[in-house]
Design an enzyme around this catalytic site. Structure first.
Site, PDB file in Angstrom:
ATOM      1  N   SER A 104      51.372  16.958  11.809  1.00 34.31           N
ATOM      2  CA  SER A 104      52.042  17.992  11.041  1.00 34.31           C
ATOM      3  C   SER A 104      51.553  19.372  11.481  1.00 34.31           C
ATOM      4  O   SER A 104      51.693  19.740  12.646  1.00 34.31           O
ATOM      5  CB  SER A 104      51.824  17.753   9.546  1.00 34.31           C
ATOM      6  OG  SER A 104      52.693  18.525   8.764  1.00 34.31           O
ATOM      7  N   ASP A 147      62.558  12.655   8.213  1.00 34.45           N
ATOM      8  CA  ASP A 147      61.555  13.653   7.840  1.00 34.45           C
ATOM      9  C   ASP A 147      62.219  14.816   7.104  1.00 34.45           C
ATOM     10  O   ASP A 147      63.114  15.474   7.635  1.00 34.45           O
ATOM     11  CB  ASP A 147      60.849  14.155   9.107  1.00 34.45           C
ATOM     12  CG  ASP A 147      59.571  14.918   8.807  1.00 34.45           C
ATOM     13  OD1 ASP A 147      59.558  15.702   7.843  1.00 34.45           O
ATOM     14  OD2 ASP A 147      58.585  14.739   9.550  1.00 34.45           O
ATOM     15  N   HIS A 167      58.165  12.178   6.626  1.00 34.70           N
ATOM     16  CA  HIS A 167      57.009  12.947   7.073  1.00 34.70           C
ATOM     17  C   HIS A 167      55.720  12.246   6.637  1.00 34.70           C
ATOM     18  O   HIS A 167      55.666  11.638   5.569  1.00 34.70           O
ATOM     19  CB  HIS A 167      57.063  14.339   6.450  1.00 34.70           C
ATOM     20  CG  HIS A 167      56.156  15.330   7.087  1.00 34.70           C
ATOM     21  ND1 HIS A 167      56.423  15.901   8.309  1.00 34.70           N
ATOM     22  CD2 HIS A 167      54.966  15.857   6.671  1.00 34.70           C
ATOM     23  CE1 HIS A 167      55.451  16.745   8.616  1.00 34.70           C
ATOM     24  NE2 HIS A 167      54.556  16.733   7.642  1.00 34.70           N
TER      25      HIS A 167
END
Length: 380
Positions: A231, A318, A350
């Site tokens: 991320s 995501d 995600h």
């Protein structure tokens, strides 16, 4: 029994329905990854609904729908594995990408889904200081194989929207790769909103400098360094690998932002994490007030044929970092002549590997292992 079936159905819907807020996002992340367990539970409840003299029709209906939804990731699995195999083979023609001794034997190990991914206890040195920006001590943890030797290095950068997270995150990953003959160095870095761009990247660069300096008197093979980030940490990993061409042999991005300007302009829908507010906190404003920062903090800005091999692993579902941005970086890298591998997991949200033994977690571990083995192979 109908109530149990209804509860299973409630869980199963998050395999196809995006979470509208942060409270429900953990369900959107976790349920698809453990869908085989949900499928088995639904099948058991379905059978129990037929026990006795009368059939529990409502329970049958709920259990059937739950089972159908839970089967979606498994239905997508074979085509996903074929695509991943093809992507690696294309990127590394002639490389031995099969299951070498010690590697995971297959993309999905059923036992691990239920029992977790096990790895031997490594040597761990915690809280080693590597920098003091503005008088703030920054530390890292070193995971080393039990046997002495000279090992390739994985620099691990945690996620957390540039605002949270710790170097202790993703320890299962670190322990596993240590057992496979890597030294994993998990770092911390300064966090927003107190410390905005580019302080965070400077901390990663300081960690790389520390690794290179320490390699002369340690088990670190500084000629074989890879960076792995998740991320926000993946955005920093890509930049650290692309900017100024440091001696990094490979970079792995798990669901990392690649174009922050476009990410602000085109946030996901729904947007449970409030992407624009995260970017504004990290970069100190909007693209209108901070256009240079948005450009400089975007990995796509630095694409060239000379960047190290790049692996991106991205969930198609995501709703924090849209998967189209990973595709865009992948296409730019290929056009520039760089080596790029993009692995898209159809059912994953995600941070899917927050469940390390889940479907996406196992797939990503299997292919990351093979990517790194090929990219960090000793040069002849």
């Amino acid at each position: 029994m109908a109530l149990i079936a209804a509860a299973l159905l409630f869980l199963a819907v998050w395999i196809v329905v995006p979470a509208p807020n942060m409270w429900l996002l953990p369900l959107g992340v976790g349920v698809p990854e453990v869908s085989p367990i949900l499928l088995a539970a639904s099948a058991i409840v379905l059978l129990l609904c037929f026990r006795g003299k009368s059939v529990r029709k409502l329970g049958v209906l709920f259990a059937l729908v739950a089972a159908g939804l839970a089967a979606i990731p498994l239905w997508q699995m074979s085509s996903t594995i074929r695509a991943f195999d093809g992507a690696l083979t294309t990127a590394f023609p002639g490389a031995r990408l099969g299951a070498s001794p010690g590697m995971r034997p297959s993309p999905i190990v059923t036992r691990d889904l239920f029992l977790g991914i096990k790895a031997p206890q490594p040597r761990i040195s915690r809280g080693v200081q590597f920098a003091t920006p503005e008088g703030l001590p920054l530390v890292l943890d070193i995971y080393q194989p039990a046997a002495r030797g000279r090992y390739p290095v994985l620099l691990q950068i945690h996620g957390g929207s540039w605002q949270r997270g710790t170097r202790a995150d993703n320890e299962t990953f670190a322990r596993y790769f240590t057992s496979q003959g890597y030294v994993v160095i998990a770092i911390e870095y300064r966090l927003a909103p107190r410390w905005q761009w580019p302080a965070n990247l400077e901390d990663v660069q300081a960690a790389l400098a520390w690794i290179r300096a320490s390699g002369r008197s340690s088990d670190l093979d500084v000629d074989r360094i890879a960076i792995v980030g998740r991320s926000a940490g993946a955005q920093l990993a890509l930049l650290a690998a692309y900017v100024d061409k440091p001696p990094v042999r490979a970079v792995v991005s798990y669901y990392g932002p690649t174009d922050l300007l476009e990410g602000w302009k085109d946030p996901p829908r729904p947007d449970p994490a409030s992407v624009r507010s995260l970017l504004e906190s990290f970069l100190g404003g909007t693209p209108e007030t901070q256009p240079v920062r948005y450009r400089e903090a975007s990995p796509v800005t630095y694409v060239s044929g000379g960047v190290p091999p790049t692996l991106q692993i991205q969930g198609v579902r995501d709703h924090v970092v849209r998967h189209r941005f990973a595709r865009d970086l992948h296409e730019r890298l290929k056009t520039a002549g760089a080596r790029s591998v993009l692995l898209e997991i159809p059912w994953s949200e995600h941070a899917f590997d927050a469940v390390p033994q889940g479907l996406g977690g196992q797939l990503s571990l299997y292919y990351t292992e093979r990517f790194l083995a090929a990219a960090l192979a000793p040069r002849r």
